[in-house]
Design a protein around this motif. Sequence first.
Motif, short mmCIF file in Angstrom:
data_model
loop_
_atom_site.label_atom_id
_atom_site.label_comp_id
_atom_site.label_asym_id
_atom_site.label_seq_id
_atom_site.Cartn_x
_atom_site.Cartn_y
_atom_site.Cartn_z
N SER A 40 2.63 26.74 34.29
CA SER A 40 3.67 26.91 33.28
C SER A 40 4.26 28.31 33.43
O SER A 40 3.53 29.28 33.67
CB SER A 40 3.10 26.73 31.87
OG SER A 40 4.09 27.00 30.88
N LYS A 62 4.82 26.07 27.19
CA LYS A 62 5.69 25.07 26.54
C LYS A 62 5.89 23.86 27.43
O LYS A 62 5.90 22.71 26.96
CB LYS A 62 7.03 25.71 26.18
CG LYS A 62 6.94 26.83 25.16
CD LYS A 62 8.29 27.48 24.93
CE LYS A 62 8.18 28.66 23.96
NZ LYS A 62 9.49 29.35 23.78
N THR A 63 6.08 24.09 28.71
CA THR A 63 6.23 23.00 29.67
C THR A 63 5.31 23.27 30.86
O THR A 63 5.01 24.43 31.18
CB THR A 63 7.69 22.87 30.16
OG1 THR A 63 8.09 24.10 30.80
CG2 THR A 63 8.63 22.59 29.00
N TRP A 64 4.90 22.19 31.52
CA TRP A 64 3.98 22.30 32.65
C TRP A 64 4.52 21.53 33.85
O TRP A 64 5.13 20.48 33.69
CB TRP A 64 2.60 21.76 32.27
CG TRP A 64 1.92 22.55 31.20
CD1 TRP A 64 2.03 22.38 29.86
CD2 TRP A 64 1.04 23.66 31.40
NE1 TRP A 64 1.27 23.32 29.19
CE2 TRP A 64 0.65 24.11 30.12
CE3 TRP A 64 0.52 24.32 32.52
CZ2 TRP A 64 -0.22 25.18 29.94
CZ3 TRP A 64 -0.34 25.37 32.36
CH2 TRP A 64 -0.71 25.80 31.07
N LYS A 65 4.27 22.06 35.03
CA LYS A 65 4.71 21.42 36.27
C LYS A 65 3.52 21.26 37.20
O LYS A 65 2.78 22.20 37.47
CB LYS A 65 5.78 22.28 36.95
CG LYS A 65 6.37 21.63 38.21
CD LYS A 65 7.47 22.49 38.79
CE LYS A 65 8.06 21.83 40.04
NZ LYS A 65 9.16 22.66 40.61
#
Length: 211
Positions: A150, A155-158
């Motif tokens: 992240s 907040k967002t994960w890849k």
Amino acid sequence: MTEVGKGTAPMNAAVSSRWRRMVNLAASAAVAMLALVGCKADVISYDLPSESARYTFQAETNGVKTAWEYTSDRPAKPDTPTSQPCIADVVVKETGLCRPEPLIFLRYDLGLGLDNTAKASGLHPITVTGYYQDRLSTPPTVTDLRVEASFDGGKTWKSAGTRAESKNTFTARIEHPKRDKAPEGVALRITATDSAGNNVKQTIPQAYRLR
């Protein structure tokens, strides 16, 4: 009696039983895995049923959160070398069979510079190795590893591509954005599963920064 490791954390399904297992799980587990922080160890005991059951053990050290899920039951035979006696025998003075719990610990090689940073804009390789307590004579094998990164504070994960390199060791290639796209640095979320169905999930809110 069954032994775990070092540290402090809540464990579920802690019910009364004549079968006592010493839990002495290192709060520095999250650190041993990353070698960034340290914490003093405490010895904690829980009464658990002797029947096979699924347990969750959670720890948090300086913001690094680790959760283990594993299956435990009463040992059929002792599994501690004579050179390393069971902690439960020493501390609790209870008789009974003893062995460590099959918790997966993680060790990282993040490939960082001397300033603990990594280059922005490009693929960056890291190495993650799963391991168990030394006293466990026949540990399972880590069969699967998932790596997520992240760049916005979680907040967002890849997901990052991973590849097995050798027994219990995996490499992942993390695609770094430009430095201004990751002002809070890089957070990592690692999930490992072994051949016995045990797993660990570790979240590191700021593993390193970009340069």
